[in-house]
Design a protein around this motif. Sequence first.
Motif, PDB file in Angstrom:
ATOM      1  N   GLY A  64       0.799  -1.220   0.000  1.00  0.00           N
ATOM      2  CA  GLY A  64       0.000   0.000   0.000  1.00  0.00           C
ATOM      3  C   GLY A  64       0.828   1.264   0.000  1.00  0.00           C
ATOM      4  O   GLY A  64       2.047   1.241  -0.179  1.00  0.00           O
ATOM      5  N   THR A  65       0.138   2.378   0.218  1.00  0.00           N
ATOM      6  CA  THR A  65       0.773   3.692   0.266  1.00  0.00           C
ATOM      7  C   THR A  65       0.520   4.298   1.638  1.00  0.00           C
ATOM      8  O   THR A  65      -0.606   4.294   2.125  1.00  0.00           O
ATOM      9  CB  THR A  65       0.180   4.617  -0.813  1.00  0.00           C
ATOM     10  OG1 THR A  65       0.434   4.049  -2.095  1.00  0.00           O
ATOM     11  CG2 THR A  65       0.797   5.999  -0.747  1.00  0.00           C
ATOM     12  N   LEU A  66       1.576   4.825   2.246  1.00  0.00           N
ATOM     13  CA  LEU A  66       1.465   5.508   3.525  1.00  0.00           C
ATOM     14  C   LEU A  66       2.003   6.912   3.339  1.00  0.00           C
ATOM     15  O   LEU A  66       3.126   7.093   2.859  1.00  0.00           O
ATOM     16  CB  LEU A  66       2.266   4.796   4.620  1.00  0.00           C
ATOM     17  CG  LEU A  66       2.356   5.520   5.967  1.00  0.00           C
ATOM     18  CD1 LEU A  66       0.984   5.611   6.624  1.00  0.00           C
ATOM     19  CD2 LEU A  66       3.344   4.830   6.882  1.00  0.00           C
ATOM     20  N   THR A  67       1.194   7.909   3.702  1.00  0.00           N
ATOM     21  CA  THR A  67       1.609   9.305   3.626  1.00  0.00           C
ATOM     22  C   THR A  67       1.491   9.913   5.017  1.00  0.00           C
ATOM     23  O   THR A  67       0.457   9.795   5.659  1.00  0.00           O
ATOM     24  CB  THR A  67       0.715  10.094   2.642  1.00  0.00           C
ATOM     25  OG1 THR A  67       0.814   9.488   1.356  1.00  0.00           O
ATOM     26  CG2 THR A  67       1.149  11.551   2.558  1.00  0.00           C
ATOM     27  N   VAL A  68       2.570  10.560   5.473  1.00  0.00           N
ATOM     28  CA  VAL A  68       2.566  11.243   6.760  1.00  0.00           C
ATOM     29  C   VAL A  68       2.996  12.676   6.512  1.00  0.00           C
ATOM     30  O   VAL A  68       4.060  12.913   5.936  1.00  0.00           O
ATOM     31  CB  VAL A  68       3.519  10.573   7.780  1.00  0.00           C
ATOM     32  CG1 VAL A  68       3.537  11.357   9.086  1.00  0.00           C
ATOM     33  CG2 VAL A  68       3.132   9.123   8.021  1.00  0.00           C
ATOM     34  N   LYS A  69       2.159  13.639   6.919  1.00  0.00           N
ATOM     35  CA  LYS A  69       2.496  15.064   6.856  1.00  0.00           C
ATOM     36  C   LYS A  69       2.259  15.645   8.235  1.00  0.00           C
ATOM     37  O   LYS A  69       1.236  15.378   8.852  1.00  0.00           O
ATOM     38  CB  LYS A  69       1.599  15.800   5.865  1.00  0.00           C
ATOM     39  CG  LYS A  69       1.865  15.480   4.425  1.00  0.00           C
ATOM     40  CD  LYS A  69       0.977  16.299   3.510  1.00  0.00           C
ATOM     41  CE  LYS A  69       1.255  15.956   2.067  1.00  0.00           C
ATOM     42  NZ  LYS A  69       0.450  16.751   1.149  1.00  0.00           N
TER      43      LYS A  69
END
Length: 142
Positions: A5-10
């Motif tokens: 999957g894709t994990l995005t952390v901002k």
Amino acid sequence: MGDGGTLTVKGDTAILNASIRSAALKGYLGGKMSLSARDITVRPEVASLPSDFSFNTKLDSTTQVQEFIGKLSVAADILKGLQEICLGSDGLTETVTIMEGAKFEAPVISLTASKTITIEKGSELHGVAANGIGEISLNSLT
């Protein structure tokens, strides 16, 4: 369907000290991790935090925790097994630092910062793909 999957952390302050699994099924691609903050640091090991540190701990509670305020800190081990690693983003990230001793690899690695990208002595980034062709891009305005 079988890709990781894709994990995005901002965020202004984030400490990634856990295991993140992004393995794909056999024959599929690994996952993608995108991390964005004003300042990003890749450490050779997990951050040293007080034993009673938790989600509710105030970040200004000790000098040990204060160093993480305004930064996204990630241990290099968390970046293992990914297809693509993106550290930094246009308009948000000012600095990306790969600390001495931090080592990670992926077929695609991208570092983006408006001010500085620092890869300290003794750190290693490997852009390696199964076919032998990988990509590392460093994007900085200065």
